[in-house]
Enzyme design. Structure first.
Site, PDB file in Angstrom:
ATOM      1  N   GLY A 268     -40.227  56.169 -64.247  1.00 38.29           N
ATOM      2  CA  GLY A 268     -41.145  56.221 -63.124  1.00 38.29           C
ATOM      3  C   GLY A 268     -42.381  57.046 -63.453  1.00 38.29           C
ATOM      4  CG  MET A 270     -43.321  62.647 -69.115  1.00 43.21           C
ATOM      5  SD  MET A 270     -41.587  63.231 -69.093  1.00 43.21           S
ATOM      6  CE  MET A 270     -41.829  64.881 -69.719  1.00 43.21           C
ATOM      7  CD  GLU A 271     -40.892  66.493 -66.555  1.00 42.82           C
ATOM      8  OE1 GLU A 271     -40.899  65.271 -66.290  1.00 42.82           O
ATOM      9  OE2 GLU A 271     -39.884  67.085 -66.961  1.00 42.82           O
ATOM     10  CG  HIS A 304     -39.467  64.453 -59.357  1.00 42.73           C
ATOM     11  ND1 HIS A 304     -38.173  64.788 -59.049  1.00 42.73           N
ATOM     12  CD2 HIS A 304     -39.510  64.360 -60.711  1.00 42.73           C
ATOM     13  CE1 HIS A 304     -37.462  64.886 -60.161  1.00 42.73           C
ATOM     14  NE2 HIS A 304     -38.250  64.631 -61.186  1.00 42.73           N
ATOM     15  CD  GLU A 305     -42.317  63.091 -62.599  1.00 40.50           C
ATOM     16  OE1 GLU A 305     -42.050  64.052 -63.362  1.00 40.50           O
ATOM     17  OE2 GLU A 305     -41.503  62.175 -62.353  1.00 40.50           O
ATOM     18  CG  HIS A 308     -40.370  68.251 -63.331  1.00 36.99           C
ATOM     19  ND1 HIS A 308     -39.132  68.845 -63.413  1.00 36.99           N
ATOM     20  CD2 HIS A 308     -40.141  66.906 -63.313  1.00 36.99           C
ATOM     21  CE1 HIS A 308     -38.193  67.891 -63.438  1.00 36.99           C
ATOM     22  NE2 HIS A 308     -38.776  66.712 -63.368  1.00 36.99           N
ATOM     23  CD  GLU A 327     -35.715  65.482 -64.506  1.00 34.42           C
ATOM     24  OE1 GLU A 327     -36.051  65.289 -63.316  1.00 34.42           O
ATOM     25  OE2 GLU A 327     -36.530  65.428 -65.463  1.00 34.42           O
TER      26      GLU A 327
HETATM   27  N1  BES Z   1     -38.685  63.916 -66.685  1.00 36.35           N
HETATM   28  C1  BES Z   1     -38.533  62.696 -65.989  1.00 36.35           C
HETATM   29  C2  BES Z   1     -39.042  61.525 -66.755  1.00 36.35           C
HETATM   30  C3  BES Z   1     -38.159  61.068 -67.873  1.00 36.35           C
HETATM   31  C4  BES Z   1     -36.979  60.455 -67.601  1.00 36.35           C
HETATM   32  C5  BES Z   1     -38.509  61.215 -69.171  1.00 36.35           C
HETATM   33  C6  BES Z   1     -36.171  60.018 -68.647  1.00 36.35           C
HETATM   34  C7  BES Z   1     -37.697  60.794 -70.203  1.00 36.35           C
HETATM   35  C8  BES Z   1     -36.538  60.177 -69.944  1.00 36.35           C
HETATM   36  C9  BES Z   1     -39.266  62.723 -64.656  1.00 36.35           C
HETATM   37  O1  BES Z   1     -39.481  63.972 -64.129  1.00 36.35           O
HETATM   38  C10 BES Z   1     -38.408  61.997 -63.686  1.00 36.35           C
HETATM   39  O2  BES Z   1     -37.380  62.480 -63.363  1.00 36.35           O
HETATM   40  N2  BES Z   1     -38.829  60.822 -63.238  1.00 36.35           N
HETATM   41  C11 BES Z   1     -38.068  59.972 -62.379  1.00 36.35           C
HETATM   42  C12 BES Z   1     -38.609  59.932 -60.983  1.00 36.35           C
HETATM   43  C13 BES Z   1     -38.157  61.058 -60.112  1.00 36.35           C
HETATM   44  C14 BES Z   1     -38.784  61.008 -58.755  1.00 36.35           C
HETATM   45  C15 BES Z   1     -36.661  61.137 -59.967  1.00 36.35           C
HETATM   46  C16 BES Z   1     -38.146  58.599 -62.988  1.00 36.35           C
HETATM   47  O3  BES Z   1     -38.971  58.392 -63.869  1.00 36.35           O
HETATM   48  O4  BES Z   1     -37.381  57.736 -62.582  1.00 36.35           O
HETATM   49 ZN    ZN Z   2     -37.868  64.825 -63.153  1.00 36.00          ZN
END
Ligand code: BES
Ligand code: ZN
Length: 882
Positions: A268, A270-271, A304-305, A308, A327
């Site tokens: 979705g 990335m932070e 969310h991002e 972080h 997370e």
């Molecule tokens: N840090 C994650 C993105 C990520 C996920 C990077 C897996 C590498 C591998 C980001 O903060 C995240 O959690 N994104 C979620 C959305 C969130 C609202 C739960 C996502 O991408 O689904």
């Molecule tokens: Zn996250």
């Protein structure tokens, strides 16, 4: 592609690196096929490192050009290099030394969407979890924090925008059509938070003044021409920044905050520090193209991002086993934000529905793992509903156990104590223990033990003794590699509802520790005695979903109906109705499977009608009351021997009966909730009214068997929410109607140029029930708007088919499984992460009836027989089969 070594990573093997990186200078000479990356690392041996200890840097698919040690080029005999690592042995240097490593990479050929790749000609990066090693050789792990200075050189015309983390310190021209920018990020960070973007992009600018009066430049970069569609995301960003100051006391810490939206993205968003990168699906919105659900997702993910920045970036993870540290906590924070911005009650119900739909099946199937796992083969496969959603529930329970004040103190202590650290779950728990003086030893099992705890509750009212006895027994089912479980600390909120519909107060409660209305279940069995209860109460269990458990308790329909009408806890009220509806569909499905005609209680049909009409309840809640449990929900509740066709037929009949029993009232209510041409607003109240109307549309369409209401809504719709809802009814309910064909055609013609909207068109057709799904999806894969290389297209067509089309995917002859398995293998060759995520659609195969089980196992085994699977996909398939 990285080849599968079969290696398992274990938490007990954690060791700090022998060397630290004090700072890093990166120079990118961007070129579509041959980007040169120069990394200058200021290295330092950590205290206790023996002279000569080897330095082992991670790498992946890199071409090494040169290595210099303290300015002198190293002969190839001084290092060993292969596709996975660069090792410098016999490192007889001083305590500090400089390394310069030059690598060459090919962003255009990078189809994994990890490391540096191109999305529609924009250079962008994705480094979490282990993507930075695809850019340069590095200590690519979250406990190696360092300060980055990044120089980007690129073609001026094709890449006028050059972005990285932190603050912009210099820009200039290089001649021959090239230019450069230098970025410096003063905050030490792990490599997974590095980001770079270069390309030609439109910009929406704004600014934010922090609580201490610092002005922050905000920018959202999108495809040219789509700047206006980023306005809602910008608004959500500013609200998030304010909320984090007000609720958690956390202020932003750089002068710039940028977001970039790209079209090809595995997740979705990335932070990355100061430079979040988003899937454009979660940035772009306007009334014509985005549904209310899209708006809500954008708000939640932007928040969310952003959140972080503190929970993840300022305090990061010691290793990837600690993923829930950032997370789970950040999901909890974004849930609270949405609850404050919208309706807390409706948000909570939506959270529980999502937890049950995604996390419970994971916890109850072959892929079960603890919130804080102890081993993994591929970390990408641990960004799961358990780590995220259950991880968030565990943080919520800490608040329930400690109370808001001690929770706040614990958070403050955690943030103060660990700012700048790479921390662990133990650190996190310790902060709450120290702040509250409470022992969370047993509670911590929520992090360490997989499986959904189960409570068996039995209620006995003793009128003579004026006492209610609740016998509560806990058990945790066995999960893969954890046969025996320890007893958990479960915070349970229980209400006793009297005949007037109000809560009864007990004069005393014995048999368990009770603090501020929370019952603390810690033993295998408690007999909780509520004193001074003269009349038999209705028992409202697990109010607010205080613990993520399953519960069995004998309750008759009258009690549930009463609670659905009267419980003051909105979650419990919805839960009571949901239990009645679930039971009704389950019973009907069993009748259908036994070739008998199902029947539904008239009381239930009118109860749904009554709740839908209640003016004292908010429309969004009434919409939820009208929403039947999904086919997958019913299947999960049935547990075993699942027949998706029977479930589908039963659910449809109930919808039809609800519509028929309330036809006049629903028709009137539907008309009364027309927007009457008022301008669109995405706020929660307006969205709630649309949700109510669209829930009514569903039952009315089922009841009348007539497509004209949906067709009229489709023709009159002035926003995407109403348009997509109408199209869905037409497509799902009236496969033969001309109205359906016309609407699909109209939609396609109107939105052919907008891939994100076409995703809705694909998803609606992929989820259309019936045996023809396989052929339909296969045909749609040849549609010019589809691309197997784009994760959003794949998820909306292939992913939706496997997760939201029970009758199609689980077709009795196994054709759904075979088609899906073949497609997953094809995707795996290009994008292992995407393939592995898709493959989790098989996770509940053991609950199916025997013939379907056999077919699913055959399809899974077929995937496993491929010799060249990625680690990602092999890990999922082998664990699912085990
Ligand atoms: N840090 C994650 C993105 C990520 C996920 C990077 C897996 C590498 C591998 C980001 O903060 C995240 O959690 N994104 C979620 C959305 C969130 C609202 C739960 C996502 O991408 O689904
Ligand atoms: Zn996250």
């Amino acid at each position: 592609m990285r080849k599968d070594t079969g290696q398992i990573f274990r938490i007990e093997d954690y060791r700090p690196t022998p060397y630290a990186i004090e700072k890093v200078d990166l120079v990118f000479q961007l070129d579509p096929q041959a980007t040169m990356v120069t990394a200058r690392l200021a290295m330092r041996a950590r205290a206790g490192t023996n002279p000569g200890t080897a330095l082992v840097l991670d790498g992946d698919e890199l071409t090494l050009i040169s290595v210099k040690l303290d300015g002198a080029e190293l002969e190839p005999s001084r290092y060993q290099v292969n596709s996975q690592r660069l090792e410098l042995s016999n490192l007889l240097t001083g305590e500090r030394f400089d390394l310069e490593i030059v690598t060459r990479i090919d962003p255009s050929a990078n189809s994994t969407l990890m490391g540096l790749y191109r999305s529609r000609d924009v250079y962008c990066t994705q480094c979490e979890a282990e993507g930075f090693r695809r850019i340069t050789y590095f200590l690519d792990r979250p406990d190696v924090l360092t300060v980055y200075t990044v120089r980007i050189e690129a073609d001026q015309t094709s890449a006028p925008v050059l972005l990285s983390n932190g603050n912009l310190v210099e820009t200039g021209e290089l001649g021959s059509g090239r230019h450069f920018a230098v970025w410096h990020d003063p905050h030490p960070k792990p490599s997974y938070l590095f980001a770079l973007v270069a390309g030609s992009l439109g910009l929406l600018r704004d600014s934010f003044v922090t609580v201490s009066g610092r002005s922050v430049d905000l920018g959202i970069y999108v495809e040219h021409g789509k700047e206006a569609r980023a306005a809602y995301a910008m608004d959500a960003l500013k609200r998030s920044m304010r909320w984090d100051e007000e609720v958690f006391g956390l202020e932003y810490d750089l002068d710039i905050f940028n977001i970039v939206a790209v079209s090809d993205f595995n997740m979705g968003a990335m932070e990355n520090k100061g430079l979040n990168i988003f899937n454009d699906k979660y940035i772009l919105a306007d009334p014509d193209t985005a549904t209310d659900a899209d708006y809500a997702n954008i708000e939640a993910i932007v928040a969310h991002e952003y959140f972080h920045n503190w929970t993840g970036n300022r305090i990061t993870c010691r290793d990837w086993f600690q993923l829930c540290l950032k997370e789970g906590l950040t999901v909890f924070r974004d849930h609270e934000f949405s609850a404050d911005e919208r309706s807390r009650a409706v948000k909570r119900i939506a959270e529980v529905r999502a937890l049950r739909a995604h996390q419970f099946p994971e916890d109850q199937g072959p892929l079960a793992h603890p919130v804080r796992p102890r081993r993994y083969r591929e970390i990408n496969n641990f960004y799961t509903a358990t780590v995220y959603e259950k991880g968030s529930e565990v943080v919520r329970m800490i608040r329930t156990v400690l109370g808001q004040d001690d929770f706040d103190k614990g958070m403050r202590l955690y943030l103060d104590r660990h700012d700048g650290d790479a921390a662990t779950i133990e650190d996190f728990i310790k902060a709450f223990e120290d702040a509250s003086g409470k022992d969370l030893g047993q509670f911590a099992l929520w992090y360490h033990q997989a499986g959904t705890p189960h409570l068996t509750v039995n209620a006995v009212h003793d009128a003579a003794a004026r006492e209610l006895r609740l016998e509560i027994e806990q058990s945790v089912p066995p999960t893969p590699s954890e046969a025996r479980k320890r007893l958990m600390h479960i915070p349970l909120i229980v209400g006793l509802v009297g005949a007037q519909g109000t809560d009864m107060e007990a004069s005393a409660i014995e048999g368990a520790e009770v603090v501020d209305g929370v019952i603390h279940i810690k033993k295998r069995k408690h007999v909780v005695r509520f004193k001074g209860i003269s009349e038999r109460p209705r028992i409202s269990l697990n109010r607010g979903f205080s613990a993520p458990v399953t519960i069995s308790m004998e309750r008759d329909d009258d009690d549930l109906t009463f609670l659905a009408r009267h419980d003051r806890d909105p979650f419990a009220r919805w839960e009571a109705l949901n239990a009645l509806l679930t039971d009704a569909v389950k019973d009907a499905a069993r009748q259908i499977r036994a070739q008998r005609q199902p029947a539904f209680e008239a009381d239930l049909l009118s109860l749904v009608g009554e709740l839908a009409m209640r003016e004292d309840l908010e429309p969004a809640f009434r919409a939820l009351a009208l929403t039947l449990p999904s086919e997958a929900d019913i299947a999960r509740e049935m547990g075993s021997n699942i027949d998706p066709d029977a479930i589908h037929a039963a659910r449809d009949m109930l919808s039809c009966q609800i519509g028929l029993a309330n036809l006049e009232a629903f028709t009137g209510l539907y008309e009364a909730h027309s927007d009457g041409g008022a301008p669109f607003s995405p706020d929660a109240a307006s969205a709630g009214r649309r949700a109510l109307r669209n829930a009514l549309l569903e039952h009315l369409s089922a009841a009348t068997g007539d497509p004209s209401l949906a067709a009229r809504q489709f023709a009159a719709a002035t926003n995407m929410t109403d348009l997509a809802a109408a199209l869905m009814q037409l497509a799902h309910r009236f496969p033969q109607a001309v109205e359906k064909l016309e609407a699909l055609g109209t939609f396609e013609a109107r939105f052919a140029g907008d891939p994100l909207v076409m995703d809705k068109w694909f998803a609606i057709q992929a989820s259309t029930p019936g045996a023809g799904g396989v052929e339909r999806v296969r045909d749609l894969m040849r549609h010019p708007g589809f691309a197997l290389t784009n994760p959003n297209r794949v998820r909306s067509l292939v992913g939706t088919f496997a997760t939201a089309n029970q009758t199609g995917f689980h077709r009795a002859d196994g054709a759904g499984y075979d088609f899906f398995a073949a497609t997953v293998v094809e995707i795996d060759a290009r994008n292992p992460q995407l393939a592995a995520r898709l493959a989790t659609a098989f996770r509940s195969w053991k609950a199916l009836e025997p013939d379907r089980q056999k077919a699913a196992r055959a399809a899974l085994s077929g995937i496993a027989r491929n010799a060249n699977l990625s680690t990602d996909l092999r890990d999922i398939v082998e664990r699912t089969l085990a």
